[in-house]
Scaffold this active site. Sequence first.
Site: not given
Ligand code: COA
Length: 366
Positions: A311, A256
């Site tokens: 979720e 998140h």
């Molecule tokens: C929610 C979300 C979009 C937040 O994204 P964000 O704040 O931009 O986080 P980032 O994309 O900067 O991720 C930080 C790191 O964690 C990793 N990461 C984040 N969520 C991850 C996940 N669900 N699975 C695997 N790796 C994940 C990213 O790959 C990144 O790794 P890196 O530092 O090696 O590049 C992200 O966690 C995600 O895609 N989750 C899965 C989708 C989901 O469940 N969405 C519902 C949200 S309530």
Amino acid sequence: MSEQIIAIGLEGIVVAETDLSLVDGINGHLVYRNHWARDLAIHHTFEEVAHLLWYGALPNKEQLRDLEEKLIAERELPAHVKTAIDCIPHDIDMMSVLRSGVSLLGLTGNDWPPTIEQVISLTAKMPSIVAYRAARLAGREPLVPHKELRHTANYLYMLTGKEPSHAHVRALDAYLILTQEHGMNASTFAARVVSSTRSDLISAITAAIGALKGPLHGGAPSEVTEMVEAIGTKENAEPWLRRALENGERLMGFGHRVYKTTDPRAAALRVVASELSKDDPWFDLATHIEQVALRLLEEYKPGRKLNTNVEFFAAAVMRAVGLPDSLFTPTFAISRVVGWSAHVLEQAANNRIIRPQSNYTGVMPE
Ligand SMILES: CC(C)(COP(=O)(O)OP(=O)(O)OC[C@H]1O[C@@H](n2cnc3c(N)ncnc32)[C@H](O)[C@@H]1OP(=O)(O)O)[C@@H](O)C(=O)NCCC(=O)NCCS
């Protein structure tokens, strides 16, 4: 040119002051106007919490009856919306149908500033759009909205044709309350941006539905059930999840932007889902997958603080009350419209157009 800080993804940027909610990602707290969201989900109904967000306080008995009656009175869809939905090909996904159906409600004239009457009418009609379409897809005659059932119970009734059990209504109510509002998330921001141009409520909500549809925001719960189906057995959990992480994939239902600790909504919904799913092997497998995923996320992404998000258990609750995967994100929209519209009203009360900047990295003409 002066040094500028570029916040990719707008992380950490504050774009508004709001009385609506506090999302505390460090301590794992979610507050709706001076109330813990978790307590609201246990002790109150969808309508009571909507009243809190729209009007600023929980309702007394009369105010509650008034809001419930207004929502009941506004449920019926205009004929042109039904006709238009009937023209949409069957392979178009439900979120696109909902976005289009909401958009067509705008034909009845919605100007700026938005009003609470428009907000109530829209909130009442969104479940009817989803239920109408679901009935058509199933080859059933769509039901007329129930005249006595409250918002959540009527939604389940219109989807199934049966009056739902108290346990199912309470569980879905808890989910719908916990997801009504959540700070400046992507879809709420989209709604506020559109509203800040003095565009109408319907346009703002249509934009928000578009933002919510994406798998990184509201599209995740159906991908959670797909993941659980694909894994299939407890033995397959670790190899499957390892493979996904080694391929650079994201595990749906984890991570998140704000919560760097347990998502309080996930914690509350875990309890709701486990009460409904005591003997359900699917839930047993899902919670096993969750534990393996958390361990592997720490191994592959150390220090990123990736926890289970709302979720994951949203999927479990919606599945337990009998909703198919295709309705998970539309059901999320049916609850979040309360928060979106509360933000639109708040934006309108103190409006300034939201207009950030970008840095030009192209080439200058000679
Ligand atoms: C929610 C979300 C979009 C937040 O994204 P964000 O704040 O931009 O986080 P980032 O994309 O900067 O991720 C930080 C790191 O964690 C990793 N990461 C984040 N969520 C991850 C996940 N669900 N699975 C695997 N790796 C994940 C990213 O790959 C990144 O790794 P890196 O530092 O090696 O590049 C992200 O966690 C995600 O895609 N989750 C899965 C989708 C989901 O469940 N969405 C519902 C949200 S309530």
